[in-house]
Scaffold this motif. Structure first.
Motif, PDB file in Angstrom:
ATOM      1  N   ALA A  21       0.807  -1.222   0.000  1.00  0.00           N
ATOM      2  CA  ALA A  21       0.000   0.000   0.000  1.00  0.00           C
ATOM      3  C   ALA A  21       0.841   1.274   0.000  1.00  0.00           C
ATOM      4  CB  ALA A  21      -0.984  -0.001   1.160  1.00  0.00           C
ATOM      5  N   PRO A  22       1.883   1.379   0.830  1.00  0.00           N
ATOM      6  CA  PRO A  22       2.688   2.606   0.806  1.00  0.00           C
ATOM      7  C   PRO A  22       3.352   2.866  -0.545  1.00  0.00           C
ATOM      8  CG  PRO A  22       3.096   1.397   2.832  1.00  0.00           C
ATOM      9  CD  PRO A  22       2.278   0.506   1.938  1.00  0.00           C
ATOM     10  N   ALA A  26       2.835   6.300  -2.504  1.00  0.00           N
ATOM     11  CA  ALA A  26       4.003   7.125  -2.820  1.00  0.00           C
ATOM     12  C   ALA A  26       3.962   7.672  -4.245  1.00  0.00           C
ATOM     13  CB  ALA A  26       5.286   6.332  -2.606  1.00  0.00           C
ATOM     14  N   ILE A  27       3.238   7.015  -5.127  1.00  0.00           N
ATOM     15  CA  ILE A  27       3.150   7.512  -6.504  1.00  0.00           C
ATOM     16  C   ILE A  27       1.801   8.158  -6.785  1.00  0.00           C
ATOM     17  CG2 ILE A  27       4.915   5.961  -7.416  1.00  0.00           C
ATOM     18  CD1 ILE A  27       2.667   4.208  -8.531  1.00  0.00           C
ATOM     19  N   GLY A  28       1.068   8.480  -5.717  1.00  0.00           N
ATOM     20  CA  GLY A  28      -0.165   9.242  -5.866  1.00  0.00           C
ATOM     21  C   GLY A  28      -1.440   8.437  -5.905  1.00  0.00           C
ATOM     22  N   MET A  29      -1.353   7.148  -5.723  1.00  0.00           N
ATOM     23  CA  MET A  29      -2.551   6.301  -5.711  1.00  0.00           C
ATOM     24  C   MET A  29      -3.054   6.180  -4.271  1.00  0.00           C
ATOM     25  SD  MET A  29      -1.471   3.286  -8.345  1.00  0.00           S
ATOM     26  CE  MET A  29      -0.503   3.663  -9.791  1.00  0.00           C
ATOM     27  N   HIS A  30      -3.832   7.161  -3.866  1.00  0.00           N
ATOM     28  CA  HIS A  30      -4.285   7.215  -2.474  1.00  0.00           C
ATOM     29  C   HIS A  30      -5.619   6.530  -2.255  1.00  0.00           C
ATOM     30  CE1 HIS A  30      -0.976   9.827  -1.471  1.00  0.00           C
ATOM     31  NE2 HIS A  30      -1.249  10.538  -2.548  1.00  0.00           N
ATOM     32  N   GLY A  39     -12.005  -2.240  -9.755  1.00  0.00           N
ATOM     33  CA  GLY A  39     -12.145  -2.484 -11.174  1.00  0.00           C
ATOM     34  C   GLY A  39     -11.012  -1.964 -12.011  1.00  0.00           C
ATOM     35  N   GLU A  40     -10.034  -1.330 -11.394  1.00  0.00           N
ATOM     36  CA  GLU A  40      -8.940  -0.715 -12.133  1.00  0.00           C
ATOM     37  C   GLU A  40      -7.684  -1.571 -12.034  1.00  0.00           C
ATOM     38  OE1 GLU A  40      -7.769   3.847 -12.773  1.00  0.00           O
ATOM     39  OE2 GLU A  40      -7.536   3.192 -10.706  1.00  0.00           O
ATOM     40  N   SER A  41      -7.066  -1.828 -13.174  1.00  0.00           N
ATOM     41  CA  SER A  41      -5.829  -2.604 -13.177  1.00  0.00           C
ATOM     42  C   SER A  41      -4.651  -1.716 -12.777  1.00  0.00           C
ATOM     43  CB  SER A  41      -5.576  -3.194 -14.559  1.00  0.00           C
ATOM     44  OG  SER A  41      -5.224  -2.163 -15.469  1.00  0.00           O
ATOM     45  N   VAL A  42      -3.562  -2.353 -12.469  1.00  0.00           N
ATOM     46  CA  VAL A  42      -2.344  -1.621 -12.129  1.00  0.00           C
ATOM     47  C   VAL A  42      -1.914  -0.749 -13.312  1.00  0.00           C
ATOM     48  CG1 VAL A  42       0.090  -1.838 -11.502  1.00  0.00           C
ATOM     49  CG2 VAL A  42      -1.602  -3.314 -10.424  1.00  0.00           C
ATOM     50  N   ALA A  43      -1.991  -1.289 -14.519  1.00  0.00           N
ATOM     51  CA  ALA A  43      -1.607  -0.520 -15.711  1.00  0.00           C
ATOM     52  C   ALA A  43      -2.488   0.703 -15.897  1.00  0.00           C
ATOM     53  CB  ALA A  43      -1.657  -1.394 -16.951  1.00  0.00           C
ATOM     54  N   GLU A  44      -3.790   0.543 -15.689  1.00  0.00           N
ATOM     55  CA  GLU A  44      -4.712   1.674 -15.831  1.00  0.00           C
ATOM     56  C   GLU A  44      -4.426   2.739 -14.788  1.00  0.00           C
ATOM     57  OE1 GLU A  44      -8.646  -0.612 -17.607  1.00  0.00           O
ATOM     58  OE2 GLU A  44      -8.252  -0.706 -15.454  1.00  0.00           O
ATOM     59  N   ALA A  45      -4.187   2.323 -13.566  1.00  0.00           N
ATOM     60  CA  ALA A  45      -3.882   3.276 -12.496  1.00  0.00           C
ATOM     61  C   ALA A  45      -2.576   4.006 -12.767  1.00  0.00           C
ATOM     62  CB  ALA A  45      -3.825   2.554 -11.157  1.00  0.00           C
ATOM     63  N   CYS A  46      -1.579   3.284 -13.250  1.00  0.00           N
ATOM     64  CA  CYS A  46      -0.297   3.916 -13.581  1.00  0.00           C
ATOM     65  C   CYS A  46      -0.485   4.956 -14.677  1.00  0.00           C
ATOM     66  CB  CYS A  46       0.722   2.869 -14.009  1.00  0.00           C
ATOM     67  SG  CYS A  46       1.401   1.895 -12.642  1.00  0.00           S
TER      68      CYS A  46
END
Length: 70
Positions: A21-22, A26-30, A39-46
């Protein structure tokens, strides 16, 4: 060993590797517990946060491997 891919949904990562989680924060995914996380993938969030998904996944999976080795 648990491994995160670009297609892994964020809520799945939080379920299987909550210690990451941290790294997301740290990259703004709060919003790790919000509806988007289910429903959001890691790639989509990035992509939304302007983060290189390949680099983030490399760091994330290295961290998970270190945690599993303990």
């Amino acid at each position: 060993m648990y491994e995160v891919t670009k297609d892994t949904i964020i809520s799945e990562v939080m379920l299987n590797a909550p210690d990451t989680a941290p790294m997301f924060q740290a990259i703004g995914m709060h919003c790790l517990g919000c509806a988007m996380a289910t429903g959001e993938s890691v790639a989509e969030a990035c992509a939304v946060h302007g983060v290189d998904a390949d680099a983030f996944l490399s760091e994330l999976n290295a961290f998970i491997a270190t945690q599993e080795a303990k």
